[in-house]
Design a protein around this motif. Structure first.
Motif, short mmCIF file in Angstrom:
data_model
loop_
_atom_site.label_atom_id
_atom_site.label_comp_id
_atom_site.label_asym_id
_atom_site.label_seq_id
_atom_site.Cartn_x
_atom_site.Cartn_y
_atom_site.Cartn_z
N TYR A 38 0.64 -1.12 -0.15
CA TYR A 38 0.18 0.00 -0.08
C TYR A 38 0.93 1.34 0.01
O TYR A 38 0.61 2.10 -0.71
N LYS A 39 1.98 1.33 0.87
CA LYS A 39 2.60 2.58 0.95
C LYS A 39 3.44 2.76 -0.28
O LYS A 39 3.75 3.96 -0.89
N TYR A 40 3.85 1.74 -1.02
CA TYR A 40 4.66 1.66 -2.27
C TYR A 40 3.62 2.45 -3.18
O TYR A 40 3.95 3.44 -4.23
N ASP A 42 0.76 4.03 -2.79
CA ASP A 42 0.34 5.36 -2.72
C ASP A 42 1.50 6.32 -2.75
O ASP A 42 1.46 7.39 -3.39
N SER A 43 2.80 6.06 -2.50
CA SER A 43 3.68 7.18 -2.69
C SER A 43 4.04 7.25 -4.37
O SER A 43 4.41 8.33 -4.71
N CYS A 44 3.86 6.14 -5.01
CA CYS A 44 3.99 6.19 -6.38
C CYS A 44 2.93 7.11 -7.03
O CYS A 44 3.17 8.02 -8.02
N PHE A 45 1.86 7.09 -6.42
CA PHE A 45 0.73 7.85 -7.35
C PHE A 45 0.83 9.36 -6.66
O PHE A 45 0.15 10.19 -7.45
N ARG A 46 1.33 9.58 -5.55
CA ARG A 46 1.32 10.89 -5.01
C ARG A 46 2.50 11.50 -5.76
O ARG A 46 2.25 12.75 -6.01
N LYS A 47 3.47 10.84 -6.19
CA LYS A 47 4.60 11.37 -6.98
C LYS A 47 4.16 11.78 -8.48
O LYS A 47 4.50 12.71 -9.10
N MET A 48 3.09 11.01 -8.83
CA MET A 48 2.42 11.14 -10.27
C MET A 48 1.67 12.53 -10.24
O MET A 48 1.67 13.18 -11.29
N GLU A 49 1.26 12.97 -9.17
CA GLU A 49 0.54 13.97 -9.18
C GLU A 49 1.37 15.36 -9.20
O GLU A 49 1.00 16.45 -9.48
N THR A 50 2.92 15.17 -9.00
CA THR A 50 3.82 16.29 -9.24
C THR A 50 4.24 16.42 -10.52
O THR A 50 3.98 15.38 -11.42
N ALA A 51 5.05 17.29 -11.14
CA ALA A 51 5.57 17.45 -12.45
C ALA A 51 6.46 16.74 -12.65
O ALA A 51 7.01 16.30 -13.86
N TYR A 52 7.25 15.79 -11.87
CA TYR A 52 8.20 15.09 -12.17
C TYR A 52 8.44 13.36 -12.13
O TYR A 52 9.25 12.66 -12.40
N MET A 53 7.03 13.00 -12.29
CA MET A 53 7.09 11.53 -12.44
C MET A 53 5.39 11.42 -13.06
O MET A 53 4.50 11.53 -12.56
N LYS A 54 5.61 11.12 -14.31
CA LYS A 54 4.22 10.99 -15.09
C LYS A 54 4.24 9.53 -15.70
O LYS A 54 3.18 9.11 -16.31
#
Length: 372
Positions: A38-40, A42-54
Motif C-alpha cells: 500500500y505504501k509503495y 500510494d507513494s508512486c501515485f502521490r509522486k505522479m501528481e507532481t511534475a516529475y513523475m508521469k
C-alpha cells in the motif's frame, strides 16, 4: 543436574519461547499495519501528481494492499497525462473518485490515463475513475471482483480488450456519476466511450457491461462466456435526453444462457444499433422498453438455438423495432414464436408484408426484406 535445576531451565526455555512468539506476533502486526504494498503504491501515485513523475512500469509486480489505494488526482487546472503499466492488484482496488460533481468536471477531467496490462483480483471495485479526458485502457481484466471497474465522466475514453471474469455484481460500468453531489443524468455522462473487444466470463448473476446515460457509445467484438449472467449488455437511457445513439456490433460468441437477456435496452428517444450475432445457446436476445426509441437488429444467420425477443413495459406503443438480414424462427420476425408474450410482454404491431409506412405510428415492427 537435579530436578530443581531442570525445572529452572525448562521455565527459562519456555519464557524465551513465549518472548520469541510475542516478538513474532508484534512484527507480523506491524507489517500488516504498515503494509509495504500500500505504501509503495500510494507513494508512486502521490509522486505522479507532481511534475516529475508521469509514467511508471511495475514490470508485472503483484501487489496486496490492505486498503483501497487512492490513484493520482489533478490538484490544479492543468493537463496531466499519466501512464501506468503491468501490475496485478489484489484484494483492494484503485480509487480515482472525486468528492463532488464540481471537482470531477472542473478539475479531474484535465487528467488523461494510459493504462496497460492491469489485472484486479477479488476487489470490491477494481478501478473507479470519476473524471478524465481521452483516456486509453488496454488489456484491463477483473477477476472475482464485485465490480470490475467504473468509468464515470470519462470523456472520449477508449478501451481495448476489457475482460470481466466471475464478477459478483457488475463487470464494467460506463456513464453517470450517480454518487456525486450535484450530478445528474444529463451532466455526468461519459461522452462517446468506445470499447474494442469485451469478454465476459459470467458467474451466473449480475450485468457484464453497462452503458448508463452516455452521449454516444460504441462497443464491438463482444464475447459472452462462462456461466452467463442476468444481462450481458445493458444500455440504459432512463431519464436522460442526451443518450441519442448507441452501437454494439460483432457479437462473435454468445455461448451461454443469460437469465434475463443478452442485451437490455431502456431507451428515451434513443436509437440503438445491434448487429452481427453468433448465438450458441438459447436466449432472449434483446429486451426493449422506453419511449420514442428505436432498436435496429441485423445480421444473424441460420441457428439451431431458441432465440426470442422481449417487448416490455410502458414502451409497448412507442418502441420501434427494425430487423434486417435476420434469420428468425418460422421464416419471419412477425411470427409470434419469436416473442415473449404474456401479461408483461407483447409482440409489437407489425408491418404487413410489403408495407412501407407505419400507419402514423400504430405499427412498430418492420422486417427487411419483408416476409413473403
Amino acid at each position: 543436574m537435579n530436578k530443581a535445576d531442570l525445572k529452572s531451565v525448562a521455565i527459562m526455555i519456555g519464557f524465551y519461547a513465549i518472548m520469541c512468539l510475542l516478538a513474532l506476533l508484534i512484527f507480523a502486526y506491524a507489517a500488516y499495519a504498515d503494509n509495504k504494498d500500500y505504501k509503495y503504491l500510494d507513494s508512486c501515485f502521490r509522486k505522479m501528481e507532481t511534475a516529475y513523475m508521469k509514467e511508471i512500469n511495475f514490470n508485472g509486480q503483484k501487489f496486496y494492499p490492505d486498503k483501497v489505494v487512492k490513484g493520482p488526482r489533478v490538484l490544479d487546472q492543468k493537463e496531466h497525462i499519466w501512464t501506468i503499466r503491468n501490475a496485478s492488484i489484489n484484494n483492494y482496488g484503485i480509487d480515482m473518485s472525486a468528492p463532488s460533481w464540481d471537482d470531477a468536471h472542473n478539475f479531474q477531467t484535465f487528467r488523461t490515463f494510459n493504462m496497460d496490462n492491469i489485472n484486479f483480483y477479488n476487489c470490491d471495485i477494481g478501478i473507479l475513475i470519476q473524471g478524465s479526458h481521452r483516456s486509453h485502457f488496454n488489456q484491463l481484466s477483473a477477476y472475482g471482483c464485485r465490480v470490475g471497474g467504473r468509468f464515470e465522466l470519462c470523456l472520449e475514453g477508449m478501451a481495448f480488450q476489457l475482460q470481466a471474469h466471475t464478477f459478483r455484481d457488475t463487470g464494467f460500468y460506463i456513464g453517470w456519476c450517480f454518487s456525486l453531489p450535484g450530478s445528474n443524468r444529463e451532466n455526468s455522462q461519459s461522452n462517446n466511450f468506445r470499447i474494442y473487444g469485451f469478454r465476459s466470463y459470467g458467474s451466473g448473476t449480475g450485468t457484464a457491461l453497462i452503458y448508463n446515460c452516455v452521449y454516444g457509445g460504441l462497443v464491438e467484438g463482444l464475447c459472452d462466456e462462462g456461466w452467463g449472467c442476468d444481462v450481458f449488455l445493458l444500455v440504459n437511457a432512463t431519464n436522460s435526453t442526451t443518450m441519442k445513439s448507441f452501437t454494439a456490433r460483432q457479437f462473435g460468441d454468445i455461448e451461454c444462457h443469460n437469465n434475463e437477456c443478452v442485451v437490455k435496452v431502456i431507451g428515451n428517444g434513443t436509437k440503438v444499433y445491434l448487429s452481427d450475432f453468433y448465438v450458441q445457446s438459447h436466449n432472449c436476445l434483446v429486451s426493449g422498453e422506453g419511449n420514442s426509441s428505436s432498436i435496429f437488429v441485423s445480421g444473424m444467420g441460420d441457428t439451431n438455438v431458441d432465440v426470442t425477443f422481449s417487448n416490455l413495459g410502458k414502451g409497448t406503443n412507442t418502441l420501434w423495432w427494425n430487423f434486417q438480414n435476420f434469420k428468425a424462427k418460422n421464416g419471419s420476425i412477425y411470427n409470434d414464436s419469436n416473442w415473449l408474450i404474456d401479461s408483461k410482454h407483447s409482440k409489437p404491431n407489425p408491418y404487413s408484408p410489403g408495407q412501407t409506412t407505419n400507419n402514423s405510428g400504430s405499427n412498430r415492427l418492420y422486417e427487411i426484406p419483408p416476409f413473403d
